[in-house]
Design a protein around this motif. Structure first.
Motif, mmCIF file in Angstrom:
data_model
loop_
_atom_site.group_PDB
_atom_site.id
_atom_site.type_symbol
_atom_site.label_atom_id
_atom_site.label_comp_id
_atom_site.label_asym_id
_atom_site.label_seq_id
_atom_site.Cartn_x
_atom_site.Cartn_y
_atom_site.Cartn_z
ATOM 1 N N GLU A 1 60.746 93.070 129.838
ATOM 2 C CA GLU A 1 59.577 92.803 130.674
ATOM 3 C C GLU A 1 58.572 91.839 130.056
ATOM 4 O O GLU A 1 57.629 91.441 130.727
ATOM 5 N N ALA A 2 58.730 91.492 128.781
ATOM 6 C CA ALA A 2 57.708 90.676 128.113
ATOM 7 C C ALA A 2 57.896 89.200 128.454
ATOM 8 O O ALA A 2 58.937 88.623 128.158
ATOM 9 N N PRO A 3 56.895 88.562 129.070
ATOM 10 C CA PRO A 3 57.000 87.132 129.381
ATOM 11 C C PRO A 3 56.890 86.258 128.142
ATOM 12 O O PRO A 3 57.324 85.122 128.139
ATOM 13 N N GLY A 4 56.298 86.765 127.094
ATOM 14 C CA GLY A 4 56.139 86.030 125.845
ATOM 15 C C GLY A 4 55.560 86.953 124.797
ATOM 16 O O GLY A 4 54.650 87.726 125.092
ATOM 17 N N VAL A 5 56.093 86.887 123.585
ATOM 18 C CA VAL A 5 55.680 87.824 122.547
ATOM 19 C C VAL A 5 54.203 87.683 122.229
ATOM 20 O O VAL A 5 53.447 88.665 122.241
ATOM 21 N N THR A 6 53.757 86.471 121.952
ATOM 22 C CA THR A 6 52.361 86.257 121.572
ATOM 23 C C THR A 6 51.413 86.623 122.694
ATOM 24 O O THR A 6 50.388 87.283 122.476
ATOM 25 N N ARG A 7 51.766 86.224 123.896
ATOM 26 C CA ARG A 7 50.907 86.503 125.045
ATOM 27 C C ARG A 7 50.779 88.010 125.290
ATOM 28 O O ARG A 7 49.676 88.524 125.493
ATOM 29 N N ALA A 8 51.911 88.730 125.264
ATOM 30 C CA ALA A 8 51.891 90.175 125.487
ATOM 31 C C ALA A 8 51.140 90.887 124.359
ATOM 32 O O ALA A 8 50.396 91.840 124.601
ATOM 33 N N PHE A 9 51.341 90.424 123.127
ATOM 34 C CA PHE A 9 50.679 91.050 121.979
ATOM 35 C C PHE A 9 49.166 90.969 122.121
ATOM 36 O O PHE A 9 48.469 91.983 121.994
ATOM 37 N N PHE A 10 48.642 89.790 122.382
ATOM 38 C CA PHE A 10 47.185 89.645 122.452
ATOM 39 C C PHE A 10 46.604 90.233 123.733
ATOM 40 O O PHE A 10 45.428 90.611 123.758
ATOM 41 N N HIS A 11 47.427 90.326 124.778
ATOM 42 C CA HIS A 11 46.972 91.035 125.978
ATOM 43 C C HIS A 11 46.692 92.498 125.637
ATOM 44 O O HIS A 11 45.632 93.040 125.969
ATOM 45 N N SER A 12 47.637 93.157 124.962
ATOM 46 C CA SER A 12 47.451 94.548 124.574
ATOM 47 C C SER A 12 46.362 94.687 123.513
ATOM 48 O O SER A 12 45.571 95.632 123.558
ATOM 49 N N PHE A 13 46.321 93.765 122.561
ATOM 50 C CA PHE A 13 45.302 93.800 121.506
ATOM 51 C C PHE A 13 43.902 93.799 122.108
ATOM 52 O O PHE A 13 43.025 94.573 121.688
ATOM 53 N N LYS A 14 43.702 92.962 123.105
ATOM 54 C CA LYS A 14 42.401 92.873 123.766
ATOM 55 C C LYS A 14 42.140 94.094 124.649
ATOM 56 O O LYS A 14 41.033 94.649 124.651
ATOM 57 N N GLU A 15 43.158 94.540 125.378
ATOM 58 C CA GLU A 15 42.990 95.632 126.329
ATOM 59 C C GLU A 15 42.624 96.947 125.642
ATOM 60 O O GLU A 15 41.794 97.714 126.136
ATOM 61 N N ASN A 16 43.245 97.220 124.488
ATOM 62 C CA ASN A 16 43.035 98.501 123.804
ATOM 63 C C ASN A 16 42.080 98.393 122.617
ATOM 64 O O ASN A 16 41.958 99.355 121.846
ATOM 65 N N PHE A 17 41.434 97.252 122.455
ATOM 66 C CA PHE A 17 40.698 96.971 121.224
ATOM 67 C C PHE A 17 39.622 98.019 120.921
ATOM 68 O O PHE A 17 39.581 98.573 119.813
ATOM 69 N N VAL A 18 38.773 98.303 121.887
ATOM 70 C CA VAL A 18 37.646 99.208 121.632
ATOM 71 C C VAL A 18 38.141 100.608 121.285
ATOM 72 O O VAL A 18 37.701 101.216 120.298
ATOM 73 N N GLN A 19 39.061 101.127 122.076
ATOM 74 C CA GLN A 19 39.566 102.469 121.811
ATOM 75 C C GLN A 19 40.295 102.538 120.474
ATOM 76 O O GLN A 19 40.118 103.489 119.707
ATOM 77 N N ASP A 20 41.114 101.529 120.177
ATOM 78 C CA ASP A 20 41.858 101.525 118.914
ATOM 79 C C ASP A 20 40.930 101.398 117.713
ATOM 80 O O ASP A 20 41.207 101.965 116.651
ATOM 81 N N ILE A 21 39.826 100.661 117.869
ATOM 82 C CA ILE A 21 38.847 100.557 116.787
ATOM 83 C C ILE A 21 38.252 101.934 116.479
ATOM 84 O O ILE A 21 38.127 102.342 115.311
ATOM 85 N N MET A 22 37.912 102.675 117.518
ATOM 86 C CA MET A 22 37.329 104.005 117.321
ATOM 87 C C MET A 22 38.338 104.966 116.691
ATOM 88 O O MET A 22 38.004 105.734 115.784
ATOM 89 N N ILE A 23 39.570 104.916 117.156
ATOM 90 C CA ILE A 23 40.616 105.773 116.595
ATOM 91 C C ILE A 23 40.864 105.420 115.137
ATOM 92 O O ILE A 23 40.989 106.304 114.278
#
Length: 242
Positions: A55-77
């Motif tokens: 399902e991944a259209p591109g490794v870098t694109r998918a990685f930074f999409h998730s990095f940005k989407e979960n950033f705040v919660q992952d920082i707190m965890i």
């Protein structure tokens, strides 16, 4: 020769290994500020699971999409985990080097709690990358998931940690050893998480549901880990990459 066709099994394997290698490199780069390491690990598993499902259209694109989407919660965890690890490091130091001495009871208790936090650390970021849940529920659900699947989770932890140990031991070729073993570990661990997450969803609902963010739903999600035959609300994240 058919081996070198772009759609041959050999070339697909090489391409997948290259994608996983780049994922591991991106994860390390984005983990340099230690506080962002959780977001990087979450993004790594998000992308690896999408690659495995085609399902991944591109490794870098998918990685930074998730990095940005979960950033705040992952920082707190990550901040909570850093605090917990610091607490345990001090405790281990006091038990081993402190005036109390090598107390078997304290060592046993610390060993159990250290193992529990290791299990939580291994499971929490793949869970957060796949499902929407509050922070407390993320810790709780990752512990339940890890206990339910303890033997395979312990193997996954070993596979995730061993590349760093071996690369330090064989320092000259450390980076190459780390990269190869990390790719193999990421491949098998991501396949395992996909299997168990899909299994949980199928046995609970039969289909994927959307959006869960209430305390009641978080509790039901935990119960689903413990009893696969109960139907309550939890959801898979919307994985559409912008």
């Amino acid at each position: 020769m058919n081996f070198f066709r772009y759609d041959s099994g050999l070339m697909e394997t090489i391409s997948r290994m290259a994608d996983l290698a780049w994922l591991n490199i991106l994860c390390v780069i984005c983990s340099i500020p230690i506080i962002t390491s959780g977001a990087a690990i979450s993004a790594k598993y998000y992308t690896a699971m999408k690659l495995e499902r085609g399902e991944a259209p591109g490794v870098t694109r998918a990685f930074f999409h998730s990095f940005k989407e979960n950033f705040v919660q992952d920082i707190m965890i990550t901040a909570v985990l850093i605090f917990i690890y610091a607490f345990f490091i001090v405790d281990w130091y006091l038990v081993i080097k402190g005036p109390v001495g090598m107390n078997p009871v304290l060592i046993g208790m610390l060993g159990i709690f250290s193992a529990m936090i290791s299990v939580v650390t291994f499971c929490i970021f793949p869970l957060v990358s796949r499902f929407e849940m509050k922070n407390f529920a993320a810790f709780r659900n990752s512990l339940v998931f890890g206990v339910v699947h303890l033997p395979r989770v312990l193997l996954g932890i070993f596979m995730a940690v061993i590349p760093y140990i071996i690369s330090i031991w064989y320092f000259k070729w450390g980076w190459l050893i780390w990269l190869f073993i990390s790719c193999v570990a990421l491949y098998y661990n991501s396949r395992y998480f996909i299997k168990k997450f899909d299994e949980l969803e199928e046995k609970t609902f039969g289909t994927v549901k959307k959006k869960v963010d209430t305390e009641e739903d978080d509790l039901n999600f935990t119960m689903n880990f413990e009893e696969y035959d109960k139907t309550h609300n939890y959801t898979e994240k919307d994985e559409t990459t912008e």
